[in-house]
Design a protein around this motif. Structure first.
Motif, PDB file in Angstrom:
ATOM      1  N   ASN A   1     -48.402 -86.994   0.120  1.00  0.00           N
ATOM      2  CA  ASN A   1     -48.224 -89.251  -0.569  1.00  0.00           C
ATOM      3  C   ASN A   1     -48.933 -88.966   0.586  1.00  0.00           C
ATOM      4  OD1 ASN A   1     -48.265 -88.069  -2.816  1.00  0.00           O
ATOM      5  ND2 ASN A   1     -46.171 -89.204  -2.496  1.00  0.00           N
ATOM      6  N   GLY A   2     -49.220 -88.252   2.199  1.00  0.00           N
ATOM      7  CA  GLY A   2     -50.214 -88.930   3.363  1.00  0.00           C
ATOM      8  C   GLY A   2     -49.336 -89.802   4.611  1.00  0.00           C
ATOM      9  N   ILE A   3     -47.549 -89.528   4.267  1.00  0.00           N
ATOM     10  CA  ILE A   3     -46.812 -90.281   5.156  1.00  0.00           C
ATOM     11  C   ILE A   3     -45.925 -89.718   5.929  1.00  0.00           C
ATOM     12  CG2 ILE A   3     -44.712 -92.192   5.567  1.00  0.00           C
ATOM     13  CD1 ILE A   3     -45.663 -93.803   3.521  1.00  0.00           C
ATOM     14  N   ILE A   4     -45.743 -89.640   7.340  1.00  0.00           N
ATOM     15  CA  ILE A   4     -44.648 -88.982   7.648  1.00  0.00           C
ATOM     16  C   ILE A   4     -43.654 -89.979   7.999  1.00  0.00           C
ATOM     17  CG2 ILE A   4     -44.477 -88.029  10.508  1.00  0.00           C
ATOM     18  CD1 ILE A   4     -47.552 -87.745  10.629  1.00  0.00           C
ATOM     19  N   VAL A   5     -42.498 -88.743   7.623  1.00  0.00           N
ATOM     20  CA  VAL A   5     -41.491 -89.530   8.124  1.00  0.00           C
ATOM     21  C   VAL A   5     -40.603 -89.592   9.385  1.00  0.00           C
ATOM     22  CG1 VAL A   5     -38.653 -89.756   7.065  1.00  0.00           C
ATOM     23  CG2 VAL A   5     -41.126 -89.274   5.618  1.00  0.00           C
TER      24      VAL A   5
ATOM     25  N   LYS B   1     -42.126 -84.630   0.862  1.00  0.00           N
ATOM     26  CA  LYS B   1     -42.894 -85.352  -0.539  1.00  0.00           C
ATOM     27  C   LYS B   1     -43.923 -85.991   0.308  1.00  0.00           C
ATOM     28  CE  LYS B   1     -42.077 -87.763  -4.360  1.00  0.00           C
ATOM     29  NZ  LYS B   1     -42.935 -87.918  -4.993  1.00  0.00           N
ATOM     30  N   ALA B   2     -42.917 -87.425   1.123  1.00  0.00           N
ATOM     31  CA  ALA B   2     -43.366 -88.223   1.772  1.00  0.00           C
ATOM     32  C   ALA B   2     -45.190 -87.468   1.988  1.00  0.00           C
ATOM     33  CB  ALA B   2     -42.935 -88.391   2.539  1.00  0.00           C
ATOM     34  N   GLU B   3     -44.939 -86.276   2.992  1.00  0.00           N
ATOM     35  CA  GLU B   3     -46.527 -85.947   4.094  1.00  0.00           C
ATOM     36  C   GLU B   3     -47.401 -86.058   2.797  1.00  0.00           C
ATOM     37  OE1 GLU B   3     -46.902 -83.379   7.255  1.00  0.00           O
ATOM     38  OE2 GLU B   3     -44.880 -83.730   7.873  1.00  0.00           O
TER      39      GLU B   3
ATOM     40  N   ILE C   1     -45.035-102.923   1.159  1.00  0.00           N
ATOM     41  CA  ILE C   1     -45.650-102.424  -0.205  1.00  0.00           C
ATOM     42  C   ILE C   1     -46.494-101.601  -0.053  1.00  0.00           C
ATOM     43  CG2 ILE C   1     -47.847-103.558  -1.933  1.00  0.00           C
ATOM     44  CD1 ILE C   1     -46.243-106.534  -0.935  1.00  0.00           C
ATOM     45  N   GLU C   2     -47.456-101.099   0.958  1.00  0.00           N
ATOM     46  CA  GLU C   2     -48.410-100.189   1.098  1.00  0.00           C
ATOM     47  C   GLU C   2     -47.904 -99.190   1.422  1.00  0.00           C
ATOM     48  OE1 GLU C   2     -51.495 -98.590   4.123  1.00  0.00           O
ATOM     49  OE2 GLU C   2     -51.209-100.480   4.824  1.00  0.00           O
ATOM     50  N   ALA C   3     -46.728 -99.242   1.882  1.00  0.00           N
ATOM     51  CA  ALA C   3     -45.845 -97.697   1.615  1.00  0.00           C
ATOM     52  C   ALA C   3     -45.043 -97.153   0.713  1.00  0.00           C
ATOM     53  CB  ALA C   3     -44.484 -97.715   2.732  1.00  0.00           C
ATOM     54  N   TYR C   4     -45.107 -97.817   0.474  1.00  0.00           N
ATOM     55  CA  TYR C   4     -43.836 -97.764  -1.020  1.00  0.00           C
ATOM     56  C   TYR C   4     -45.552 -97.453  -2.340  1.00  0.00           C
ATOM     57  CZ  TYR C   4     -42.672 -98.882  -6.438  1.00  0.00           C
ATOM     58  OH  TYR C   4     -42.572 -98.510  -7.627  1.00  0.00           O
ATOM     59  N   GLU C   5     -46.488 -98.356  -2.649  1.00  0.00           N
ATOM     60  CA  GLU C   5     -47.545 -97.678  -3.251  1.00  0.00           C
ATOM     61  C   GLU C   5     -47.971 -95.661  -3.633  1.00  0.00           C
ATOM     62  OE1 GLU C   5     -49.633-101.923  -4.343  1.00  0.00           O
ATOM     63  OE2 GLU C   5     -50.421-100.502  -2.729  1.00  0.00           O
ATOM     64  N   LYS C   6     -48.300 -95.973  -1.424  1.00  0.00           N
ATOM     65  CA  LYS C   6     -48.438 -94.126  -1.256  1.00  0.00           C
ATOM     66  C   LYS C   6     -47.313 -93.500  -1.822  1.00  0.00           C
ATOM     67  CE  LYS C   6     -51.485 -94.734   2.902  1.00  0.00           C
ATOM     68  NZ  LYS C   6     -51.979 -93.939   1.859  1.00  0.00           N
ATOM     69  N   LEU C   7     -45.868 -93.372  -1.241  1.00  0.00           N
ATOM     70  CA  LEU C   7     -44.592 -92.473  -1.863  1.00  0.00           C
ATOM     71  C   LEU C   7     -44.700 -92.619  -2.901  1.00  0.00           C
ATOM     72  CD1 LEU C   7     -42.246 -93.775   0.946  1.00  0.00           C
ATOM     73  CD2 LEU C   7     -43.354 -91.577   0.834  1.00  0.00           C
ATOM     74  N   THR C   8     -45.140 -93.630  -4.344  1.00  0.00           N
ATOM     75  CA  THR C   8     -45.067 -93.407  -5.200  1.00  0.00           C
ATOM     76  C   THR C   8     -45.960 -93.166  -6.130  1.00  0.00           C
ATOM     77  OG1 THR C   8     -44.778 -95.912  -6.088  1.00  0.00           O
ATOM     78  CG2 THR C   8     -42.661 -95.125  -5.092  1.00  0.00           C
ATOM     79  N   GLY C   9     -46.896 -93.694  -6.095  1.00  0.00           N
ATOM     80  CA  GLY C   9     -48.244 -93.580  -6.775  1.00  0.00           C
ATOM     81  C   GLY C   9     -48.159 -95.058  -7.330  1.00  0.00           C
TER      82      GLY C   9
END
Length: 200
Positions: free
Chosen positions: A108-112, A104-106, A191-199
């Motif tokens: 939205n542009g984030i690698i966990v 899901k994170a990927e 905050i940026e991580a939150y916005e990317k992950l959740t939209g």
């Protein structure tokens, strides 16, 4: 009327183990790998680079230390503490949770890169407890800036760790106070991580 920030909690009897799932070779795992050591009893293939994605995620548990540093544990250590059946149930849950979250994170542009889970018992039922997939419990990297073989830009508390290393903190209490710019920049990353992950 209930405040939307309200959380209904259950009191659990925690198992003092941090179940760390790693999808990428980084942090303490990379340091051990460079020295030719197995990671929590797991021998990884030779020739891997820093921050490289592993063929399959691996579970690398540690103690949950009240003070000092967490200590790496093997699968046999876990079985001795919580029993074979519970250990297998926890491992399966951790790997499935990591796979679902990282997919899901990927998108939205984030690698966990890695994350940790904790478990406890409530009325003899095994429960996932504490926070999950947050910048405090995970290593988040921006997908569009990921590059194998290098230190990664991150959305997590690595920014704070890097500052503490730069001032020579010996990792003994008390920790030094953080300057306002470090607090501000860390908040921006979260905050940026939150916005990317959740939209949101």
């Amino acid at each position: 009327v209930v405040d939307p920030r309200t959380v209904l909690a259950k009191k659990a009897d925690p198992r003092k183990i941090e179940f760390v799932v790693r999808g990428y070779l980084y942090g303490s795992a990379w340091e051990s790998y460079k020295e030719g050591k197995p990671i929590c009893g797991i021998k990884l293939p030779s020739g891997l680079k820093k921050a490289e994605k592993l063929l399959e995620p691996v579970l690398t548990p540690t103690t949950k230390a009240e003070t000092g540093h967490d200590i790496a544990m093997t699968k046999d250590d876990i079985v001795r503490i919580i029993g074979k059946d519970v250990a297998e149930e926890v491992e399966e849950a951790c790997l499935k949770l990591y796979e679902r979250a990282s997919d899901k994170a990927e998108k939205n542009g984030i690698i966990v890169a890695d994350t940790k889970f904790e478990f406890g018992f409530c009325k003899e039922k095994l429960l996932l407890i504490d926070e999950i997939i947050t910048p405090d419990s995970s290593r988040f990297w921006p997908l569009d800036r990921y590059e194998v073989g290098k230190s990664q830009i991150s959305f997590d508390k690595q920014y704070v760790r890097d500052y503490l290393e730069s001032v020579g903190w010996n990792k003994q209490p008390p920790a030094p106070n953080l300057p306002s710019n470090i607090i501000r920049e860390t908040s921006k990353k979260y905050i940026e991580a939150y916005e990317k992950l959740t939209g949101n």
